[in-house]
Design a protein around this motif. Structure first.
Motif, PDB file in Angstrom:
ATOM      1  N   LEU A  96      22.345  54.584  76.829  1.00  0.00           N
ATOM      2  CA  LEU A  96      21.485  53.765  75.970  1.00  0.00           C
ATOM      3  C   LEU A  96      22.276  52.633  75.335  1.00  0.00           C
ATOM      4  CD1 LEU A  96      19.419  56.639  74.330  1.00  0.00           C
ATOM      5  CD2 LEU A  96      18.637  55.031  76.086  1.00  0.00           C
ATOM      6  N   LEU A  97      23.496  52.924  74.920  1.00  0.00           N
ATOM      7  CA  LEU A  97      24.353  51.883  74.349  1.00  0.00           C
ATOM      8  C   LEU A  97      24.744  50.856  75.412  1.00  0.00           C
ATOM      9  CD1 LEU A  97      26.611  54.043  72.027  1.00  0.00           C
ATOM     10  CD2 LEU A  97      24.979  52.288  71.291  1.00  0.00           C
ATOM     11  N   TRP A  98      24.955  51.298  76.639  1.00  0.00           N
ATOM     12  CA  TRP A  98      25.294  50.384  77.721  1.00  0.00           C
ATOM     13  C   TRP A  98      24.164  49.374  77.925  1.00  0.00           C
ATOM     14  CZ3 TRP A  98      23.207  49.212  82.506  1.00  0.00           C
ATOM     15  CH2 TRP A  98      24.019  48.420  83.345  1.00  0.00           C
ATOM     16  N   HIS A  99      22.917  49.878  77.935  1.00  0.00           N
ATOM     17  CA  HIS A  99      21.772  48.976  78.097  1.00  0.00           C
ATOM     18  C   HIS A  99      21.701  47.991  76.933  1.00  0.00           C
ATOM     19  CE1 HIS A  99      20.105  50.759  81.688  1.00  0.00           C
ATOM     20  NE2 HIS A  99      20.195  51.960  81.138  1.00  0.00           N
ATOM     21  N   GLN A 100      21.951  48.465  75.742  1.00  0.00           N
ATOM     22  CA  GLN A 100      21.950  47.584  74.576  1.00  0.00           C
ATOM     23  C   GLN A 100      23.061  46.538  74.692  1.00  0.00           C
ATOM     24  OE1 GLN A 100      22.049  49.661  70.866  1.00  0.00           O
ATOM     25  NE2 GLN A 100      22.311  47.802  69.673  1.00  0.00           N
ATOM     26  N   GLN A 101      24.216  46.961  75.158  1.00  0.00           N
ATOM     27  CA  GLN A 101      25.340  46.038  75.350  1.00  0.00           C
ATOM     28  C   GLN A 101      24.982  44.960  76.370  1.00  0.00           C
ATOM     29  OE1 GLN A 101      29.016  48.021  76.318  1.00  0.00           O
ATOM     30  NE2 GLN A 101      29.859  46.194  77.236  1.00  0.00           N
ATOM     31  N   GLN A 102      24.315  45.348  77.447  1.00  0.00           N
ATOM     32  CA  GLN A 102      23.920  44.383  78.472  1.00  0.00           C
ATOM     33  C   GLN A 102      22.907  43.380  77.930  1.00  0.00           C
ATOM     34  OE1 GLN A 102      25.529  44.198  81.426  1.00  0.00           O
ATOM     35  NE2 GLN A 102      26.732  45.782  80.441  1.00  0.00           N
ATOM     36  N   ARG A 103      21.927  43.865  77.153  1.00  0.00           N
ATOM     37  CA  ARG A 103      20.939  42.948  76.556  1.00  0.00           C
ATOM     38  C   ARG A 103      21.615  41.966  75.607  1.00  0.00           C
ATOM     39  NH1 ARG A 103      17.983  47.730  76.255  1.00  0.00           N
ATOM     40  NH2 ARG A 103      18.538  48.028  74.063  1.00  0.00           N
ATOM     41  N   LEU A 104      22.539  42.450  74.808  1.00  0.00           N
ATOM     42  CA  LEU A 104      23.238  41.594  73.860  1.00  0.00           C
ATOM     43  C   LEU A 104      24.107  40.564  74.598  1.00  0.00           C
ATOM     44  CD1 LEU A 104      23.701  40.978  70.897  1.00  0.00           C
ATOM     45  CD2 LEU A 104      25.501  42.701  70.886  1.00  0.00           C
ATOM     46  N   ALA A 105      24.734  40.985  75.680  1.00  0.00           N
ATOM     47  CA  ALA A 105      25.572  40.068  76.459  1.00  0.00           C
ATOM     48  C   ALA A 105      24.723  38.941  77.053  1.00  0.00           C
ATOM     49  CB  ALA A 105      26.310  40.827  77.557  1.00  0.00           C
ATOM     50  N   LYS A 106      23.512  39.251  77.498  1.00  0.00           N
ATOM     51  CA  LYS A 106      22.629  38.223  78.046  1.00  0.00           C
ATOM     52  C   LYS A 106      22.182  37.247  76.963  1.00  0.00           C
ATOM     53  CE  LYS A 106      20.812  40.863  81.895  1.00  0.00           C
ATOM     54  NZ  LYS A 106      19.648  41.528  82.475  1.00  0.00           N
ATOM     55  N   GLN A 107      21.966  37.771  75.769  1.00  0.00           N
ATOM     56  CA  GLN A 107      21.528  36.905  74.662  1.00  0.00           C
ATOM     57  C   GLN A 107      22.633  35.953  74.217  1.00  0.00           C
ATOM     58  OE1 GLN A 107      20.308  39.536  71.556  1.00  0.00           O
ATOM     59  NE2 GLN A 107      18.406  40.135  72.577  1.00  0.00           N
ATOM     60  N   THR A 108      23.869  36.397  74.287  1.00  0.00           N
ATOM     61  CA  THR A 108      24.972  35.571  73.800  1.00  0.00           C
ATOM     62  C   THR A 108      25.519  34.609  74.852  1.00  0.00           C
ATOM     63  OG1 THR A 108      26.596  37.302  74.288  1.00  0.00           O
ATOM     64  CG2 THR A 108      25.664  37.253  72.062  1.00  0.00           C
ATOM     65  N   SER A 109      25.115  34.801  76.112  1.00  0.00           N
ATOM     66  CA  SER A 109      25.643  33.904  77.152  1.00  0.00           C
ATOM     67  C   SER A 109      24.780  32.700  77.359  1.00  0.00           C
ATOM     68  CB  SER A 109      25.818  34.653  78.466  1.00  0.00           C
ATOM     69  OG  SER A 109      24.586  35.130  78.934  1.00  0.00           O
ATOM     70  N   MET A 142      22.996  43.830  62.564  1.00  0.00           N
ATOM     71  CA  MET A 142      24.116  44.109  63.443  1.00  0.00           C
ATOM     72  C   MET A 142      24.985  42.859  63.503  1.00  0.00           C
ATOM     73  SD  MET A 142      24.279  45.329  67.448  1.00  0.00           S
ATOM     74  CE  MET A 142      22.555  45.261  67.569  1.00  0.00           C
ATOM     75  N   ILE A 143      26.293  43.060  63.595  1.00  0.00           N
ATOM     76  CA  ILE A 143      27.190  41.926  63.742  1.00  0.00           C
ATOM     77  C   ILE A 143      26.874  41.222  65.045  1.00  0.00           C
ATOM     78  CG2 ILE A 143      29.054  42.767  62.280  1.00  0.00           C
ATOM     79  CD1 ILE A 143      30.308  44.075  64.650  1.00  0.00           C
ATOM     80  N   GLY A 144      27.169  39.952  65.121  1.00  0.00           N
ATOM     81  CA  GLY A 144      26.730  39.198  66.279  1.00  0.00           C
ATOM     82  C   GLY A 144      27.817  38.927  67.293  1.00  0.00           C
ATOM     83  N   GLY A 145      27.369  38.464  68.459  1.00  0.00           N
ATOM     84  CA  GLY A 145      28.256  37.960  69.486  1.00  0.00           C
ATOM     85  C   GLY A 145      29.185  38.966  70.113  1.00  0.00           C
ATOM     86  N   SER A 146      30.381  38.465  70.416  1.00  0.00           N
ATOM     87  CA  SER A 146      31.339  39.285  71.154  1.00  0.00           C
ATOM     88  C   SER A 146      31.853  40.465  70.336  1.00  0.00           C
ATOM     89  CB  SER A 146      32.512  38.424  71.625  1.00  0.00           C
ATOM     90  OG  SER A 146      33.220  37.912  70.521  1.00  0.00           O
ATOM     91  N   GLU A 147      31.900  40.331  69.020  1.00  0.00           N
ATOM     92  CA  GLU A 147      32.354  41.466  68.192  1.00  0.00           C
ATOM     93  C   GLU A 147      31.360  42.623  68.276  1.00  0.00           C
ATOM     94  OE1 GLU A 147      34.429  44.088  66.149  1.00  0.00           O
ATOM     95  OE2 GLU A 147      35.216  42.193  66.903  1.00  0.00           O
ATOM     96  N   ALA A 148      30.076  42.307  68.294  1.00  0.00           N
ATOM     97  CA  ALA A 148      29.051  43.348  68.434  1.00  0.00           C
ATOM     98  C   ALA A 148      29.168  44.031  69.792  1.00  0.00           C
ATOM     99  CB  ALA A 148      27.663  42.752  68.251  1.00  0.00           C
ATOM    100  N   ILE A 149      29.397  43.248  70.826  1.00  0.00           N
ATOM    101  CA  ILE A 149      29.558  43.813  72.173  1.00  0.00           C
ATOM    102  C   ILE A 149      30.775  44.728  72.215  1.00  0.00           C
ATOM    103  CG2 ILE A 149      30.104  43.225  74.578  1.00  0.00           C
ATOM    104  CD1 ILE A 149      28.360  40.687  74.144  1.00  0.00           C
ATOM    105  N   ASN A 150      31.878  44.297  71.609  1.00  0.00           N
ATOM    106  CA  ASN A 150      33.085  45.126  71.587  1.00  0.00           C
ATOM    107  C   ASN A 150      32.868  46.411  70.797  1.00  0.00           C
ATOM    108  OD1 ASN A 150      34.578  43.364  73.162  1.00  0.00           O
ATOM    109  ND2 ASN A 150      35.343  42.232  71.390  1.00  0.00           N
ATOM    110  N   GLN A 151      32.137  46.335  69.695  1.00  0.00           N
ATOM    111  CA  GLN A 151      31.882  47.535  68.893  1.00  0.00           C
ATOM    112  C   GLN A 151      30.997  48.515  69.652  1.00  0.00           C
ATOM    113  OE1 GLN A 151      33.461  48.132  66.010  1.00  0.00           O
ATOM    114  NE2 GLN A 151      32.589  50.175  66.035  1.00  0.00           N
ATOM    115  N   ILE A 152      29.994  48.007  70.334  1.00  0.00           N
ATOM    116  CA  ILE A 152      29.140  48.880  71.144  1.00  0.00           C
ATOM    117  C   ILE A 152      29.962  49.513  72.262  1.00  0.00           C
ATOM    118  CG2 ILE A 152      27.194  48.914  72.761  1.00  0.00           C
ATOM    119  CD1 ILE A 152      25.893  46.755  70.968  1.00  0.00           C
TER     120      ILE A 152
END
Length: 109
Positions: free
Chosen positions: A96-109, A1-11
């Motif tokens: 489910l995507l929202w939860h994934q977005q939240q997990r990714l946001a925590k990892q990138t912050s 999966m693409i990383g960081g903010s671009e991944a969050i925006n895509q999700i």
């Protein structure tokens, strides 16, 4: 999966596409179809049918774009493809995507 903010925006975009697809299907099935059959207004499905068709095409396009990023688990890919064909599953997919977005946001912050 693409990383960081671009991944969050895509999700996020995929979440919106899921909501759009599921909402238009709900309107078609629970509003337009009864209006056609019980209210004698065939225009309701004539309008809502193509709107939902367009929403489904947007979902499919967003799905292709989202999954083109490397690193998606096979189970996630299968889920998002299957949910495209299960009525109203877009609402569950969005959560489910929202939860994934939240997990990714925590990892990138």
């Amino acid at each position: 999966m693409i990383g960081g903010s671009e991944a969050i925006n895509q999700i996020r975009r995929m979440r919106y596409a899921s909501l759009l697809e599921a909402s238009t299907l709900a309107l078609l099935v629970f509003v337009a179809v009864p209006m056609k059959h019980l209210g004698g207004l065939p225009q309701a499905t004539a309008i809502m049918g193509p709107v939902h068709g367009l929403a489904f095409m947007i979902y499919a396009w967003m799905l292709i774009q989202t999954l083109s990023g490397a690193g998606w688990a096979r189970s996630q890919i299968i889920r998002m493809v299957l949910f495209a064909f299960i009525p109203l599953a877009g609402f569950l997919n969005e959560r489910l995507l929202w939860h994934q977005q939240q997990r990714l946001a925590k990892q990138t912050s």
